[in-house]
Structure formats: C-alpha cells, structure tokens
Design a protein around this motif. Structure first.
Motif, PDB file in Angstrom:
ATOM      1  N   LYS A  99       4.807  -4.874   6.724  1.00 10.52           N
ATOM      2  CA  LYS A  99       4.945  -6.300   6.983  1.00 10.52           C
ATOM      3  C   LYS A  99       3.793  -7.069   6.333  1.00 10.52           C
ATOM      4  O   LYS A  99       2.691  -6.548   6.192  1.00 10.52           O
ATOM      5  CB  LYS A  99       4.943  -6.564   8.495  1.00 10.52           C
ATOM      6  N   PRO A 100       4.030  -8.323   5.939  1.00 17.07           N
ATOM      7  CA  PRO A 100       2.955  -9.134   5.358  1.00 17.07           C
ATOM      8  C   PRO A 100       1.867  -9.428   6.397  1.00 17.07           C
ATOM      9  O   PRO A 100       2.169  -9.649   7.577  1.00 17.07           O
ATOM     10  CB  PRO A 100       3.656 -10.430   4.942  1.00 17.07           C
ATOM     11  N   ILE A 101       0.631  -9.473   5.951  1.00 16.48           N
ATOM     12  CA  ILE A 101      -0.472  -9.803   6.866  1.00 16.48           C
ATOM     13  C   ILE A 101      -0.248 -11.191   7.468  1.00 16.48           C
ATOM     14  O   ILE A 101      -0.583 -11.432   8.630  1.00 16.48           O
ATOM     15  CB  ILE A 101      -1.832  -9.739   6.137  1.00 16.48           C
ATOM     16  N   GLU A 102       0.337 -12.092   6.707  1.00 18.20           N
ATOM     17  CA  GLU A 102       0.512 -13.478   7.150  1.00 18.20           C
ATOM     18  C   GLU A 102       1.272 -13.582   8.469  1.00 18.20           C
ATOM     19  O   GLU A 102       0.895 -14.358   9.355  1.00 18.20           O
ATOM     20  CB  GLU A 102       1.231 -14.286   6.073  1.00 18.20           C
ATOM     21  N   ILE A 103       2.339 -12.806   8.619  1.00 19.96           N
ATOM     22  CA  ILE A 103       3.140 -12.922   9.844  1.00 19.96           C
ATOM     23  C   ILE A 103       2.424 -12.276  11.036  1.00 19.96           C
ATOM     24  O   ILE A 103       2.460 -12.789  12.154  1.00 19.96           O
ATOM     25  CB  ILE A 103       4.553 -12.325   9.641  1.00 19.96           C
ATOM     26  N   GLN A 150      -6.911   2.327   4.475  1.00 24.12           N
ATOM     27  CA  GLN A 150      -8.033   2.195   3.543  1.00 24.12           C
ATOM     28  C   GLN A 150      -7.644   1.333   2.340  1.00 24.12           C
ATOM     29  O   GLN A 150      -8.439   0.523   1.854  1.00 24.12           O
ATOM     30  CB  GLN A 150      -8.503   3.579   3.084  1.00 24.12           C
ATOM     31  N   LYS A 151      -6.414   1.488   1.859  1.00 23.57           N
ATOM     32  CA  LYS A 151      -5.934   0.662   0.742  1.00 23.57           C
ATOM     33  C   LYS A 151      -5.838  -0.801   1.168  1.00 23.57           C
ATOM     34  O   LYS A 151      -6.145  -1.719   0.399  1.00 23.57           O
ATOM     35  CB  LYS A 151      -4.571   1.162   0.259  1.00 23.57           C
ATOM     36  N   HIS A 152      -5.392  -1.008   2.409  1.00 26.90           N
ATOM     37  CA  HIS A 152      -5.322  -2.362   2.951  1.00 26.90           C
ATOM     38  C   HIS A 152      -6.696  -3.032   2.933  1.00 26.90           C
ATOM     39  O   HIS A 152      -6.847  -4.188   2.513  1.00 26.90           O
ATOM     40  CB  HIS A 152      -4.835  -2.299   4.403  1.00 26.90           C
ATOM     41  N   LEU A 153      -7.686  -2.307   3.419  1.00 19.11           N
ATOM     42  CA  LEU A 153      -9.036  -2.855   3.490  1.00 19.11           C
ATOM     43  C   LEU A 153      -9.566  -3.192   2.106  1.00 19.11           C
ATOM     44  O   LEU A 153     -10.255  -4.197   1.910  1.00 19.11           O
ATOM     45  CB  LEU A 153      -9.970  -1.864   4.193  1.00 19.11           C
ATOM     46  N   VAL A 175       0.822  -1.218   0.000  1.00 21.05           N
ATOM     47  CA  VAL A 175       0.000   0.000   0.000  1.00 21.05           C
ATOM     48  C   VAL A 175       0.852   1.263   0.000  1.00 21.05           C
ATOM     49  O   VAL A 175       0.309   2.374  -0.002  1.00 21.05           O
ATOM     50  CB  VAL A 175      -0.970   0.020   1.209  1.00 21.05           C
ATOM     51  N   GLY A 176       2.179   1.121   0.028  1.00 17.30           N
ATOM     52  CA  GLY A 176       3.042   2.292  -0.068  1.00 17.30           C
ATOM     53  C   GLY A 176       3.913   2.567   1.126  1.00 17.30           C
ATOM     54  O   GLY A 176       4.841   3.380   1.047  1.00 17.30           O
ATOM     55  N   HIS A 177       3.665   1.915   2.262  1.00 21.02           N
ATOM     56  CA  HIS A 177       4.491   2.162   3.443  1.00 21.02           C
ATOM     57  C   HIS A 177       5.855   1.496   3.267  1.00 21.02           C
ATOM     58  O   HIS A 177       5.934   0.337   2.843  1.00 21.02           O
ATOM     59  CB  HIS A 177       3.800   1.632   4.698  1.00 21.02           C
ATOM     60  N   PRO A 178       6.960   2.185   3.604  1.00 19.30           N
ATOM     61  CA  PRO A 178       8.302   1.653   3.327  1.00 19.30           C
ATOM     62  C   PRO A 178       8.686   0.419   4.135  1.00 19.30           C
ATOM     63  O   PRO A 178       9.557  -0.346   3.723  1.00 19.30           O
ATOM     64  CB  PRO A 178       9.229   2.829   3.657  1.00 19.30           C
TER      65      PRO A 178
END
Length: 315
Positions: free
Chosen positions: A227-231, A281-284, A221-224
């Motif tokens: 982290k993956p949602i999985e972890i 919001q992009k995550h959602l 989503v653009g954050h440097p």
C-alpha cells in the motif's frame, strides 16, 4: 450490500454536537502531545496470534492491518476457514486496543467464494460476535488498475474503521484538505459551518482518491500487495497521537512502520514471511533518499523490551 448511515439518529452524536455548539467540548489533537526523539520499531517474524498474545492489555492506540484475502497468492494467503482464523486475531485486537483506540482493516467485497477473506464476512462477525463498533467504511479510490472484460473493472478498495467505545480518539485537523481560494470564500459564507474550522481546511470525507503504486514506482519494494505510504499516513495521523503505539501484525513491506517513523509514533510489527525484514529496509532507504526524511529510530528486538523501554521514558 448497503450499509446505511444512521448517524443523524444517534443520540450520543447529537449530544456531542450540542457540546461543540456550546463550546464545552475539547477534543485532543496531535499538538497536545510531545513528539518522541525517536520512534521505537519492533519487527518480529512469527505467527500473528502468537505475537498478539505477548502484547499487554489496552496498550495499543491504533491497529492498522492489511490481512491476507485468502486469494491463494502464496502460502500465507491460504485458509480453509478464514473467519475462524480471523476471529482469533479480532478477539486479541480488542484485548490489546486502548479504550479510545481504533482498528483499521483493509479488504474488499468483490470476492465470489464463501471461503474468501471478504470484508462483508468480517463485518458480519464483528457485529454479531464482538463488541467492536463500526465508525466508517472508507472507499479508497484510484485511477490506475487492471482492465477487465467479464465485469466492471475495479477502481477502489474498502477499508473499515472499528473502535472499542464512542470515546475514540480522532484528530480531524491533522488530515484536513486545503480549500481552493474560491472554495474557501464560499465556505466562509455558509453560516452552518464554523469559520475557525473552515480556515483549517475541509474534511477529506470517507472517499479517498489516492493512486495505487505503479509497477515502476520508486516506493515499491517488491511486496505484491504493498500500500502507498500516503494512505497509511492519513490513518496514523487521524487515529493515533505522537508517542502512542501503533500495531500491524500483517506487516508485509513495513509501510505502517515507515508512517510511524514519519509521524513520531512507536510501532509493533510482525509477519510470517522473513522477507518482510528486507522489504522494510528498502522502505527506509526510499524514505531517506527519495523523500528526504530522517529515518532515525530505535530498533527493539521483542515486545517485552519494547514496552520496558517505553516505561523508561522513551515515549
């Protein structure tokens, strides 16, 4: 620096193992709790220490944070005295965490300068100046990463898991990994293993092989430092239960909030960067479109309203 595992000398652990053998110990798991109809989400843009002060004592089950590493990536990543600053949110974290709660901190031990946000410094401070107990150092191993010519290329990060007491909540069953057919047959022949637990799957151990997000990942989503949602999801499932409160006061892209919606937890988040709201919001949108997950949640504006709503029966 080596952190030796002396759990086999731990009399408390020996007592727990005897209780398990005698079938006198029953740990609660996710199945013992009701899943809320909607997850409550509170995301505020403010200083983390001010945010923490507004949270009631012992009201949070899990704190999962990826703090700045003091690498001067941006204004939010520059601290003259990192540990002096970190000690403030560590003390507040201890106060707001439930008696059986956990604190998870992402970090690294490869930084060279004393002013860095090194996990070694955090562990030293925790051991000497707080009452937190270190349960595990998790090694997050990944195959993709930057190349290097002046040192061995990094392919892992460290995560520390801290608790307030030995009576911490841990739901191993929720994160067990399935055996292959051949592995299961061999495991069932091992008389040292409990057949009932063996059928549930194997312990994922403290080395987690989960790839980092590629630059072209749909999840990005653009954050440097996203982290993956999985972890995050694995920590949320193992260390919190449905309907409990999870806290992330370095929200970044809001990944912890997404995992909480996915798993039926409530989530408090804050970040000093207003762009976090756009990231979330992009995550959602990604969750709804690409993961086909129903992102049904209740947005709450501030901490007081969050806990008032919980008290009204949303939990």
């Amino acid at each position: 620096m080596a952190i030796h595992n002396k759990s086999h000398y731990n009399h408390g652990l020996m007592a727990l193992n005897k209780m398990r053998k005698d079938n006198t110990l029953k740990h609660k798991t996710a199945s013992d709790f009701s899943v809320p109809d909607k997850s409550m989400i509170c995301l505020n843009i403010m200083d983390c220490c001010d945010f923490l002060k507004s949270i009631p004592d012992e009201s949070v089950q899990l704190i999962c944070i990826d703090p700045p590493y003091n690498l001067e990536l941006a204004g939010w990543d520059i601290y003259d005295n990192y540990i002096e600053w970190a000690s403030k949110w560590l003390d507040e974290s201890y106060r707001v965490l439930s008696k059986n709660g956990s604190l998870v901190i992402f970090g690294g031990i490869q930084f060279r300068d004393v002013k860095s946000g090194d996990l070694i410094d955090i562990i030293h401070h925790v051991r000497h100046y707080t009452k937190f107990k270190l349960i595990n150092t998790i090694i997050w191993r990944y195959k993709n990463g930057m190349s290097a010519h002046r040192y061995f290329a990094n392919r892992h990060e460290e995560v520390i898991w801290l608790v307030k007491s030995n009576d911490y909540y841990f739901d191993l069953d929720s994160v067990r990994e399935p055996y292959s057919e051949k592995e299961l047959a061999l495991a069932l022949k091992d008389k040292r293993l409990n057949p009932e637990n063996t059928m549930k799957g194997k312990n994922p151990t403290n080395v987690w092989e989960i790839n980092r997000l590629n630059g072209n990942s749909k999840e990005r989503v653009g954050h440097p430092t996203q982290k993956p949602i999985e972890i995050i999801d694995r920590f949320v499932k193992a260390l919190s239960y449905p309907g409990s409160v999870v806290l992330d006061f370095f929200a970044g892209s809001g990944t912890v909030g997404c995992a909480c919606i996915q798993e039926g937890r409530h989530c408090l988040m804050c970040d000093s960067d207003p762009v976090s709201i756009d990231y979330f919001q992009k995550h959602l949108q990604y969750m709804q479109n690409d993961l086909a997950i129903q992102t049904d949640y209740l947005n709450v504006d501030n901490v007081a309203d969050f806990f008032n709503t919980l008290g009204d029966g949303e939990q």
